[in-house]
Design an enzyme around this catalytic site. Sequence first.
Site, mmCIF file in Angstrom:
data_model
loop_
_atom_site.group_PDB
_atom_site.id
_atom_site.type_symbol
_atom_site.label_atom_id
_atom_site.label_comp_id
_atom_site.label_asym_id
_atom_site.label_seq_id
_atom_site.Cartn_x
_atom_site.Cartn_y
_atom_site.Cartn_z
ATOM 1 N N TRP A 260 2.049 -9.132 30.283
ATOM 2 C CA TRP A 260 2.820 -9.566 29.112
ATOM 3 C C TRP A 260 2.153 -10.811 28.542
ATOM 4 O O TRP A 260 1.808 -11.716 29.296
ATOM 5 C CB TRP A 260 4.260 -9.867 29.528
ATOM 6 C CG TRP A 260 5.189 -9.999 28.368
ATOM 7 C CD1 TRP A 260 5.631 -11.159 27.816
ATOM 8 C CD2 TRP A 260 5.771 -8.939 27.614
ATOM 9 N NE1 TRP A 260 6.463 -10.898 26.761
ATOM 10 C CE2 TRP A 260 6.564 -9.525 26.606
ATOM 11 C CE3 TRP A 260 5.691 -7.548 27.681
ATOM 12 C CZ2 TRP A 260 7.287 -8.771 25.679
ATOM 13 C CZ3 TRP A 260 6.416 -6.809 26.764
ATOM 14 C CH2 TRP A 260 7.200 -7.409 25.779
ATOM 15 N N ALA B 267 6.268 -11.261 33.906
ATOM 16 C CA ALA B 267 6.335 -12.462 34.739
ATOM 17 C C ALA B 267 7.232 -12.281 35.963
ATOM 18 O O ALA B 267 6.901 -12.756 37.049
ATOM 19 C CB ALA B 267 6.808 -13.652 33.904
ATOM 20 N N GLU C 188 7.716 -9.740 37.740
ATOM 21 C CA GLU C 188 7.053 -8.916 38.751
ATOM 22 C C GLU C 188 5.972 -9.666 39.531
ATOM 23 O O GLU C 188 5.493 -9.185 40.555
ATOM 24 C CB GLU C 188 6.448 -7.667 38.098
ATOM 25 C CG GLU C 188 7.473 -6.699 37.555
ATOM 26 C CD GLU C 188 8.080 -7.088 36.208
ATOM 27 O OE1 GLU C 188 9.164 -6.578 35.889
ATOM 28 O OE2 GLU C 188 7.478 -7.916 35.481
ATOM 29 N N ASN D 242 2.931 -15.925 31.358
ATOM 30 C CA ASN D 242 3.221 -16.665 30.130
ATOM 31 C C ASN D 242 4.548 -16.172 29.573
ATOM 32 O O ASN D 242 4.706 -14.987 29.298
ATOM 33 C CB ASN D 242 2.100 -16.457 29.108
ATOM 34 C CG ASN D 242 2.346 -17.160 27.792
ATOM 35 O OD1 ASN D 242 2.243 -16.552 26.736
ATOM 36 N ND2 ASN D 242 2.662 -18.434 27.825
ATOM 37 N N VAL D 243 5.495 -17.097 29.449
ATOM 38 C CA VAL D 243 6.800 -16.780 28.888
ATOM 39 C C VAL D 243 6.993 -17.680 27.675
ATOM 40 O O VAL D 243 6.856 -18.899 27.773
ATOM 41 C CB VAL D 243 7.928 -17.015 29.920
ATOM 42 C CG1 VAL D 243 9.260 -16.531 29.375
ATOM 43 C CG2 VAL D 243 7.603 -16.327 31.237
ATOM 44 N N ILE D 244 7.303 -17.057 26.542
ATOM 45 C CA ILE D 244 7.470 -17.807 25.294
ATOM 46 C C ILE D 244 8.930 -17.707 24.857
ATOM 47 O O ILE D 244 9.524 -16.629 24.865
ATOM 48 C CB ILE D 244 6.528 -17.263 24.197
ATOM 49 C CG1 ILE D 244 5.071 -17.433 24.649
ATOM 50 C CG2 ILE D 244 6.774 -17.982 22.873
ATOM 51 C CD1 ILE D 244 4.057 -16.791 23.738
ATOM 52 N N THR E 37 16.975 -15.535 22.599
ATOM 53 C CA THR E 37 18.048 -15.293 23.571
ATOM 54 C C THR E 37 17.813 -16.110 24.836
ATOM 55 O O THR E 37 16.778 -16.749 25.016
ATOM 56 C CB THR E 37 18.111 -13.798 23.947
ATOM 57 O OG1 THR E 37 16.941 -13.462 24.699
ATOM 58 C CG2 THR E 37 18.218 -12.924 22.709
ATOM 59 N N HIS F 233 17.121 -14.922 27.636
ATOM 60 C CA HIS F 233 16.179 -14.210 28.495
ATOM 61 C C HIS F 233 15.069 -15.146 28.991
ATOM 62 O O HIS F 233 14.691 -15.099 30.160
ATOM 63 C CB HIS F 233 15.581 -13.018 27.729
ATOM 64 C CG HIS F 233 14.651 -12.182 28.537
ATOM 65 N ND1 HIS F 233 15.081 -11.345 29.540
ATOM 66 C CD2 HIS F 233 13.308 -12.055 28.493
ATOM 67 C CE1 HIS F 233 14.048 -10.740 30.079
ATOM 68 N NE2 HIS F 233 12.958 -11.146 29.461
ATOM 69 N N ARG G 226 -3.011 -24.406 25.780
ATOM 70 C CA ARG G 226 -3.096 -24.616 27.227
ATOM 71 C C ARG G 226 -3.857 -23.496 27.944
ATOM 72 O O ARG G 226 -3.954 -23.484 29.156
ATOM 73 C CB ARG G 226 -1.679 -24.728 27.796
ATOM 74 C CG ARG G 226 -1.019 -26.033 27.374
ATOM 75 C CD ARG G 226 0.501 -25.958 27.411
ATOM 76 N NE ARG G 226 1.076 -27.241 27.040
ATOM 77 C CZ ARG G 226 1.193 -27.684 25.787
ATOM 78 N NH1 ARG G 226 0.778 -26.955 24.772
ATOM 79 N NH2 ARG G 226 1.727 -28.869 25.532
#
Length: 163
Positions: free
Chosen positions: A31, A65, A67, A89-91, A95, A97, A136
């Site tokens: 992802w 992420a 997993e 990487n989580v953006i 929500t 989530h 980054r």
Amino acid sequence: MATAGHNLSDFNPDELPKATGMRIACVVSEWNSEITNALYQGARDILMACGAAGHDVTQVKVPGAVEITYAAKKLCESQKYDAIIAIGNVIQGETKHFDFVCQSVTHGVTELNLQFDTPVIFCVLTDNTIEQSRARAGGIHGNKGTEAGVAALKMAGLRKILG
């Protein structure tokens, strides 16, 4: 910590533990692959610069992420690796989530470090925008993957010293 005045990729390989003979696994979320692939490349580059052989750096891809911790757990259980790097990487979205995913991965990596003897390095960017992630992952702040590779070498070296 990434700041405008600090480049994450600014390390001297001669001052780091040698990676020769070390086996490092990188669990890489698919992802936001633009970012995670760049983070993986940063980690791989510093490991290679410090003497790792290409076959001693293993990449394991997972869908997202959350997993990451499952794959990292299986790698820890194998006892084949000197360190594992968790790359994701989580953006931030609209929500909650984002909060749940970030908390899950952070807690999961912490639990793995407490449960197993193999150090698991946290290299999951949790940014508000894709621009912050790009900064980054090889942009103006260097590459957080490079920093994670450095941490993996230091923790694998510490593990050997402490037994």
